[in-house]
Design an enzyme around this catalytic site. Structure first.
Site, PDB file in Angstrom:
ATOM      1  N   GLY A  95     -39.597  25.384  24.342  1.00 58.67           N
ATOM      2  CA  GLY A  95     -39.955  24.460  25.402  1.00 58.67           C
ATOM      3  C   GLY A  95     -38.857  23.460  25.679  1.00 58.67           C
ATOM      4  O   GLY A  95     -37.721  23.601  25.227  1.00 58.67           O
ATOM      5  N   GLY A  97     -37.627  19.633  25.363  1.00 63.91           N
ATOM      6  CA  GLY A  97     -37.805  18.393  24.632  1.00 63.91           C
ATOM      7  C   GLY A  97     -37.205  17.227  25.385  1.00 63.91           C
ATOM      8  O   GLY A  97     -36.653  17.381  26.483  1.00 63.91           O
ATOM      9  N   GLY A  98     -37.285  16.041  24.794  1.00 67.13           N
ATOM     10  CA  GLY A  98     -36.778  14.857  25.455  1.00 67.13           C
ATOM     11  C   GLY A  98     -35.271  14.895  25.662  1.00 67.13           C
ATOM     12  O   GLY A  98     -34.755  14.272  26.584  1.00 67.13           O
ATOM     13  N   MET A  99     -34.547  15.617  24.798  1.00 62.07           N
ATOM     14  CA  MET A  99     -33.091  15.643  24.897  1.00 62.07           C
ATOM     15  C   MET A  99     -32.538  17.006  25.278  1.00 62.07           C
ATOM     16  O   MET A  99     -31.336  17.213  25.273  1.00 62.07           O
ATOM     17  CB  MET A  99     -32.490  15.227  23.545  1.00 62.07           C
ATOM     18  N   VAL A 102     -35.412  23.549  23.634  1.00 65.74           N
ATOM     19  CA  VAL A 102     -35.662  23.807  22.220  1.00 65.74           C
ATOM     20  C   VAL A 102     -35.932  25.297  22.037  1.00 65.74           C
ATOM     21  O   VAL A 102     -36.813  25.864  22.707  1.00 65.74           O
ATOM     22  CB  VAL A 102     -36.863  22.993  21.694  1.00 65.74           C
ATOM     23  N   LYS A 117     -32.464  22.525  18.838  1.00 63.29           N
ATOM     24  CA  LYS A 117     -32.480  21.690  20.034  1.00 63.29           C
ATOM     25  C   LYS A 117     -31.082  21.707  20.639  1.00 63.29           C
ATOM     26  O   LYS A 117     -30.097  21.367  19.980  1.00 63.29           O
ATOM     27  CB  LYS A 117     -32.901  20.266  19.695  1.00 63.29           C
ATOM     28  N   ASP A 210     -40.860   6.565  21.286  1.00 63.37           N
ATOM     29  CA  ASP A 210     -41.430   7.555  22.207  1.00 63.37           C
ATOM     30  C   ASP A 210     -42.572   8.298  21.522  1.00 63.37           C
ATOM     31  O   ASP A 210     -42.655   9.525  21.570  1.00 63.37           O
ATOM     32  CB  ASP A 210     -40.356   8.534  22.689  1.00 63.37           C
TER      33      ASP A 210
END
Length: 507
Positions: A95, A97-99, A102, A117, A210
């Protein structure tokens, strides 16, 4: 212009060039498919659509025999052969991710499953790289059973990646999305474990900033871990954080102080966000549904959410008090430590005996084993309770005092909630086809030029289209020795011809 290769040849060439599939494994799969099609009386393929169906059957056999994964099959059939990052073989897409993206992977020597990641190339500016490198350093320093552990980090070309432990199961957001709001015991157990992880992070001088359901990963047996801890800021060295002074987080779970003074936040901002997360887990609703990020931020500053008993009537006054104390808008009135959250939730929480039990004991916290807790009917699962409203009173314990300050002047940096955090295997069945690794397009030799097909690509199917040879350039290619021999032969032949002619003419 060369003719595009048929799908079966693209699949085979990419599979062999990737080294994920050996020639013997490919031949075995093809032989089984041919045998099955013959038994079924299926006619030979004539079109690319027929060949795609054959690829489907070959793919099924290879996946069944654990030769490749579904994700790898998708990439190979597209002609992509690069499915590694350093020593890691990429096996699945987990999926966004925030950065960055992944992926799931396996160390090719150790065989250890992990999450990878990858920092997206379009975000590889100096700030993004600094934040990403910071995340790597921070996660490497953490070792707690309730935090996702970092294993490795690396760079391949322009691609930067972080390797963390793989957490089987799903994240809290997807868990609620798939099964509805959680029972009091289940929600308390998950949030208490997340709070234990935050207690460790806070003691290490880190703030997550977060916290949200998508960043709490839950295994099938109920073990919870907090992900993306490396996005935190050092509590005591705010200037060291490249994102200091910016609103970082997800609009549905932002604390008021993150919105008003994002450069002056403490551990209590994580407790507020965790309170919003508990509210979501126990009710199935975010505290302030509807509206855009700016309006959500304004309501975090000035409004109280609906009483959770509107959606979960079985909640006791004491339990509602815990949620309210976690979501106090006044930082001084809020629960001050994550360890206190664990203690207050402990009467409703339970855990399986594991490595975390001893760790909690060091904090003076003891959660009862799930097997020793008396089994009681779960009223939250009763049909129709979600539609029952206790009252329209908003004056539950959460502070109702209006806060001052703007409603997120940096609201453009606030993002909406997304699932599939690092390390979690989330459901993505409704999503578009999984993406390839960055900068890993179709290999030129795998599907675009028939003249570049390797000798391994000889047809294994009876009706496979023949591979055309390279077009002749119109210019003969001969060796030097051949040319010299030809010249000598020409001289000899011309000499013999001249002598014969002279004899005939009697010169």
């Amino acid at each position: 212009m060369s003719t595009p290769l048929p799908p079966d040849l693209i699949f085979r060439e990419a599979a062999l060039l990737s080294e994920l599939v050996s020639e013997e494994q490919w031949r075995t799969a093809v032989s089984e498919v041919k045998h099955n099609r013959k038994d079924a009386g299926t006619p030979p393929p004539k079109t690319d659509e027929d060949r795609s169906l054959i690829c489907d059957e070959i793919e099924t056999v290879l996946i069944r025999d654990d030769v490749i994964t579904p994700y790898q099959a998708t990439q190979l059939r597209a002609g992509r052969t690069k499915l590694t990052l350093g020593p890691y073989v990429v096996t699945e897409f987990l999926g966004q991710g925030g950065m960055g993206q992944v992926f799931g992977g396996v160390h090719e020597i150790m065989g250890r499953r992990c999450a990878i990641k990858v920092l997206p190339l379009d975000k590889s500016d100096e700030l993004a790289r600094e934040s990403f490198n910071r995340e790597i350093r921070l996660q490497a320093s953490l070792d707690c059973p309730y935090l996702v552990r970092a294993f490795d980090a690396g760079r391949e070309g322009s691609v930067h990646f972080l390797v963390t432990e793989y957490v089987p199961g799903t994240d809290l957001r997807q868990l609620v999305k798939d099964g509805g709001r959680l029972s009091v015991q289940q929600a308390s157990s998950i949030v208490a474990q997340a709070a234990a992880g935050l207690a460790y992070a806070h003691e290490s001088g880190l703030i997550h900033r977060d916290i949200k359901p998508a960043n709490i990963l839950v295994t099938p047996d109920g073990h919870a871990k907090v992900a993306d801890v490396g996005l935190a800021a050092l509590m005591f060295v705010p200037d060291d954080d490249p994102r200091a002074g910016k609103v970082v987080g997800t609009a549905d779970y932002l604390s008021p102080e993150q919105i008003r003074t994002p450069d002056q936040v403490g551990p209590q901002c994580d407790i507020y966000s965790l309170g919003c997360t508990l509210y979501y887990a126990i009710t199935g609703k975010v505290p302030f549904p509807g509206g855009d990020s700016r309006s959500k931020c304004k309501r975090h500053l000035t409004q109280a959410p609906w009483d959770p008993r509107k959606y979960a009537p079985e909640l006791t006054e004491a339990y509602v008090e815990i949620i309210a104390d976690m979501m106090e808008k006044d930082v001084s009135k809020r629960i001050q430590s994550a360890a206190e959250v664990v203690r207050r939730l402990s009467p409703w929480a339970s855990i399986h005996p594991d490595e975390g039990e001893a760790w909690l004991a060091e904090l003076g916290i003891s959660l009862p084993d799930e097997n020793t807790r008396s089994k009681k009917p779960d009223p939250s699962r009763a049909a129709g309770l979600d539609e029952q409203f206790i009252e329209e009173d908003l004056a539950w314990k959460t502070s109702s005092g209006a806060a001052t300050g703007s409603s997120a002047g940096n609201s453009d940096s606030v993002h909406e909630d997304h699932s599939a955090s690092s390390g979690a295997l989330s459901s993505i069945t409704d999503d578009p086809p999984p993406p390839p690794l960055p900068e890993q397009g179709t290999r030129a030799g795998a599907s675009s030029q028939a003249s570049q097909i390797s000798p391994l690509a000889n047809s294994m199917l009876p009706t496979a289209a023949p591979v055309p040879p390279p077009l002749a350039s119109g210019r003969p290619m001969v060796s030097r020795s051949t040319m010299i021999a030809a010249v000598i032969a020409a001289i000899v032949v011309s000499g013999i011809a001249g002598f014969t002619l002279a004899m005939v003419l009697d010169i």
